[in-house]
Motif scaffolding. Structure first.
Motif, PDB file in Angstrom:
ATOM      1  N   LEU A  28     -27.909  15.966  19.778  1.00  0.00           N
ATOM      2  CA  LEU A  28     -26.459  15.829  19.595  1.00  0.00           C
ATOM      3  C   LEU A  28     -25.818  15.209  20.834  1.00  0.00           C
ATOM      4  O   LEU A  28     -24.949  14.348  20.732  1.00  0.00           O
ATOM      5  CB  LEU A  28     -25.827  17.196  19.297  1.00  0.00           C
ATOM      6  N   GLY A  29     -26.282  15.659  21.997  1.00  0.00           N
ATOM      7  CA  GLY A  29     -25.786  15.089  23.253  1.00  0.00           C
ATOM      8  C   GLY A  29     -26.136  13.612  23.366  1.00  0.00           C
ATOM      9  O   GLY A  29     -25.299  12.789  23.758  1.00  0.00           O
ATOM     10  N   ASP A  30     -27.374  13.303  22.999  1.00  0.00           N
ATOM     11  CA  ASP A  30     -27.827  11.907  23.031  1.00  0.00           C
ATOM     12  C   ASP A  30     -26.990  11.043  22.086  1.00  0.00           C
ATOM     13  O   ASP A  30     -26.630   9.910  22.414  1.00  0.00           O
ATOM     14  CB  ASP A  30     -29.301  11.807  22.617  1.00  0.00           C
ATOM     15  N   LEU A  31     -26.690  11.610  20.906  1.00  0.00           N
ATOM     16  CA  LEU A  31     -25.915  10.854  19.913  1.00  0.00           C
ATOM     17  C   LEU A  31     -24.487  10.619  20.413  1.00  0.00           C
ATOM     18  O   LEU A  31     -23.941   9.536  20.263  1.00  0.00           O
ATOM     19  CB  LEU A  31     -25.915  11.600  18.571  1.00  0.00           C
ATOM     20  N   ARG A  32     -23.928  11.642  21.031  1.00  0.00           N
ATOM     21  CA  ARG A  32     -22.579  11.514  21.581  1.00  0.00           C
ATOM     22  C   ARG A  32     -22.535  10.379  22.607  1.00  0.00           C
ATOM     23  O   ARG A  32     -21.636   9.552  22.592  1.00  0.00           O
ATOM     24  CB  ARG A  32     -22.139  12.838  22.228  1.00  0.00           C
ATOM     25  N   ARG A  33     -23.540  10.340  23.470  1.00  0.00           N
ATOM     26  CA  ARG A  33     -23.605   9.270  24.477  1.00  0.00           C
ATOM     27  C   ARG A  33     -23.853   7.909  23.820  1.00  0.00           C
ATOM     28  O   ARG A  33     -23.319   6.901  24.251  1.00  0.00           O
ATOM     29  CB  ARG A  33     -24.700   9.565  25.511  1.00  0.00           C
ATOM     30  N   ALA A  34     -24.649   7.913  22.756  1.00  0.00           N
ATOM     31  CA  ALA A  34     -24.958   6.649  22.064  1.00  0.00           C
ATOM     32  C   ALA A  34     -23.701   6.022  21.471  1.00  0.00           C
ATOM     33  O   ALA A  34     -23.536   4.799  21.483  1.00  0.00           O
ATOM     34  CB  ALA A  34     -25.994   6.885  20.970  1.00  0.00           C
ATOM     35  N   ILE A  35     -22.785   6.873  20.977  1.00  0.00           N
ATOM     36  CA  ILE A  35     -21.542   6.356  20.384  1.00  0.00           C
ATOM     37  C   ILE A  35     -20.711   5.658  21.460  1.00  0.00           C
ATOM     38  O   ILE A  35     -20.103   4.622  21.214  1.00  0.00           O
ATOM     39  CB  ILE A  35     -20.719   7.492  19.708  1.00  0.00           C
ATOM     40  N   GLY A  36     -20.725   6.212  22.667  1.00  0.00           N
ATOM     41  CA  GLY A  36     -19.985   5.595  23.762  1.00  0.00           C
ATOM     42  C   GLY A  36     -20.704   4.390  24.351  1.00  0.00           C
ATOM     43  O   GLY A  36     -20.077   3.447  24.817  1.00  0.00           O
ATOM     44  N   ALA A  37     -22.040   4.426  24.316  1.00  0.00           N
ATOM     45  CA  ALA A  37     -22.826   3.404  25.019  1.00  0.00           C
ATOM     46  C   ALA A  37     -22.813   2.035  24.343  1.00  0.00           C
ATOM     47  O   ALA A  37     -22.814   1.024  25.012  1.00  0.00           O
ATOM     48  CB  ALA A  37     -24.270   3.877  25.168  1.00  0.00           C
TER      49      ALA A  37
END
Ligand code: C2E
Ligand code: MG
Ligand code: MG
Ligand code: MG
Length: 290
Positions: A28-37
């Motif tokens: 979930l943390g990785d996905l959150r960062r992926a949306i921003g990245a």
């Protein structure tokens, strides 16, 4: 021991389960960062083909996540997870933004292709959702007729009054609406009748089995009849071979989507596929072999 857990309602400590929770939180943390990245998430587009004319009637946008260490992640691995948290909202916004920009590119190029985006329950029930979508259309200049949203019946059934209000607002604004995965989950014919939708997509599990199983063929035929009687267009998803194309055409199905025509493709590959498909295709002819 499952029965015992259900009977007592107590979840016993399970080390494997604990690992899954940690794994989930990390993802979930990785996905959150992926949306921003902005460099891990992308969309692939899968064409929808008219069975009567062979023409491309639209494309469904399907999300892809290239995880930095785990590699390619299937949507079934992370969409349900995002749906169980509020992360589905920024994720859906991101998908809508990418899909609408792509639809605008196709329209500007003189090859308008209506693009369909999958919308989760939580977004559909979000009171600000319609305003967000219309704001995006206004900002990009994409006509509403070139955007379609796919919802599931269970999404609409979760809170029927709220869903209906939202769907009416979207539909009144000219956005196309499809019921996705029809035949799975709980169907209510009474309710379907009142939904302001214009397309019904038969789930691929029935389509894939229809040439081998009488029961599935009956379900597909019934879904097509139901849709047509309600004035809806019907799409069969998961069409993988010519036998299925022939059977669907025989039953009067309007549109097909599946590996028989094309897999979900990157925009570059989609454009190549489209040029190739159009070059080999004449109106009225059966879809050509690919
Ligand atoms: P869906 O909306 O029912 O999409 C159709 C799925 O069937 C896609 O799987 C597509 O790749 C696959 N498919 C298409 N043709 C064939 C075929 O001929 N054979 C087989 N075996 N499969 C075929 P995908 O891309 O893995 O997506 C799975 C699900 O994840 C989607 O099902 C949808 O519910 C969800 N999803 C995908 N992208 C998004 C998104 O951007 N937002 C949301 N909320 N959900 C998404
Ligand atoms: Mg879909
Ligand atoms: Mg579907
Ligand atoms: Mg599906």
């Amino acid at each position: 021991h499952l029965a015992k857990e259900q009977a007592t309602g107590v979840q016993r400590y399970d080390a494997a389960n604990d690992t899954n929770t940690a794994d989930r939180l990390e993802l979930l943390g990785d996905l959150r960062r992926a949306i921003g990245a902005d460099d891990q998430l992308s969309l692939q587009y899968q064409p929808k083909i008219s069975l009567a004319t062979g023409r491309v009637t639209g494309a469904e946008a399907l999300i892809r996540w290239q995880h930095p260490t785990r590699g390619r992640m299937a949507p079934d691995r992370f969409i349900p997870m995002a749906e169980s948290t509020s992360l589905i909202r920024p994720l859906t916004s991101h998908v809508l933004e990418m899909a609408v920009c792509q639809a605008k590119k196709w329209a500007d190029r003189g090859t308008p292709i209506p693009v369909a985006v999958n919308v989760s329950t939580r977004c559909l029930l979000d009171p600000g959702f319609a305003a967000q979508v219309f704001g995006l259309l206004y900002r990009t200049g994409l006509p509403a007729s070139l955007l379609r949203l796919e919802i599931t019946e269970s999404a609409a059934m979760a809170d029927p009054d709220r869903a209906l209000t939202m769907l009416r607002a979207l539909h009144d604004g000219g956005i196309g609406l499809s019921v996705d995965d029809f035949g799975t989950g709980h169907s209510s014919m009474t309710y379907l009748q009142h939904l302001p939708v214009d397309e019904l997509k038969i789930d691929k599990s029935f389509v894939q089995a229809m040439t081998d199983s009488h029961g599935d063929a009956v379900l597909v035929r019934t879904a097509i009849t139901l849709a047509h009687n309600l004035g809806l267009s019907v799409v069969a998803e998961g069409v993988e071979d010519d036998a299925t194309v022939a059977a669907l055409r025989e039953l009067g199905c309007d549109v097909a989507q599946g590996y028989r025509f094309a897999r979900p493709l990157s925009t570059t590959d989609f454009d190549l596929w489209l040029a190739d498909y159009r070059a080999g295709h004449t109106v009225g002819a059966a879809p050509r072999q690919i």
